[in-house]
Design a protein around this motif. Sequence first.
Motif, PDB file in Angstrom:
ATOM      1  N   SER A   2     -30.448 -43.293 -49.625  1.00 25.45           N
ATOM      2  CA  SER A   2     -29.361 -44.012 -50.262  1.00 25.45           C
ATOM      3  C   SER A   2     -28.119 -43.906 -49.387  1.00 25.45           C
ATOM      4  O   SER A   2     -28.036 -43.063 -48.492  1.00 25.45           O
ATOM      5  N   LEU A   3     -27.183 -44.759 -49.674  1.00 24.33           N
ATOM      6  CA  LEU A   3     -25.908 -44.712 -48.979  1.00 24.33           C
ATOM      7  C   LEU A   3     -25.268 -43.339 -49.177  1.00 24.33           C
ATOM      8  O   LEU A   3     -24.609 -42.818 -48.273  1.00 24.33           O
ATOM      9  N   TRP A  33     -28.541 -47.317 -40.491  1.00 23.96           N
ATOM     10  CA  TRP A  33     -28.083 -47.598 -41.854  1.00 23.96           C
ATOM     11  C   TRP A  33     -26.833 -48.453 -41.776  1.00 23.96           C
ATOM     12  O   TRP A  33     -25.917 -48.131 -41.027  1.00 23.96           O
ATOM     13  N   ALA A  35     -23.652 -50.516 -43.880  1.00 29.96           N
ATOM     14  CA  ALA A  35     -22.874 -50.578 -45.114  1.00 29.96           C
ATOM     15  C   ALA A  35     -21.557 -51.272 -44.813  1.00 29.96           C
ATOM     16  O   ALA A  35     -20.993 -51.114 -43.733  1.00 29.96           O
ATOM     17  N   GLN A  39     -18.543 -51.058 -49.657  1.00 33.47           N
ATOM     18  CA  GLN A  39     -19.601 -50.177 -50.158  1.00 33.47           C
ATOM     19  C   GLN A  39     -19.259 -48.719 -49.861  1.00 33.47           C
ATOM     20  O   GLN A  39     -19.478 -47.843 -50.708  1.00 33.47           O
ATOM     21  N   LEU A  40     -18.724 -48.467 -48.674  1.00 29.92           N
ATOM     22  CA  LEU A  40     -18.357 -47.088 -48.321  1.00 29.92           C
ATOM     23  C   LEU A  40     -17.277 -46.543 -49.241  1.00 29.92           C
ATOM     24  O   LEU A  40     -17.381 -45.414 -49.726  1.00 29.92           O
ATOM     25  N   GLU A  43     -18.701 -45.750 -52.583  1.00 26.14           N
ATOM     26  CA  GLU A  43     -19.551 -44.549 -52.513  1.00 26.14           C
ATOM     27  C   GLU A  43     -18.706 -43.289 -52.380  1.00 26.14           C
ATOM     28  O   GLU A  43     -19.020 -42.261 -52.976  1.00 26.14           O
TER      29      GLU A  43
END
Length: 191
Positions: A2-3, A33, A35, A39-40, A43
Amino acid sequence: MSLKHAVLAALLEGEASGYDLAKLFDAAVANFWSATPQQLYRELERLAGEELISARVVVQERRPDKRMFTLTEAGLAELAAFTAEPPRPTAVRDDLLVKIQAVDAGDPAAARALVAARAEASRQKLARYERLRERLLDGRDEERYLREAERVGPYLTLMRGRAFEEENLRWCARVLAVLDERAAAAGAERR
């Protein structure tokens, strides 16, 4: 994966802002990966809420304040537990491969252009990866770096990213050769 775990692993490099992490993802993590910055940031908020990372505000003059993130003990424990789990099998999902699978029903010239574009993208990535490699090695040869570096994980993942793009280039060259041979043969038949 996952992220979540990708972000935790990136923070092994040390304290970073969301902006720093976005740059790190673009430069060093993108080989395995991807992102978006949005999204970062989402997260990072989630991880802070789970207390896997901590955040502190840095006041800046003439610029907006920024938040700096670092791993907590719980984050390190989560990352250690994650590294002990067996990985899931890799699955390739690539729309270019679907297009090549269907090349006989479509336009081979258009497919050729798509493959040529993929090859160029791989060359550009390899150039970026080479700059990153030189920065990591910092004048050392690879064997010395692997023996002496405090952390080897970033270099090992970089090796995989380079191998992936090199294989992309080999595949693209072969596909282009096949498409060119078939186009030449079709042209000869029409004459």
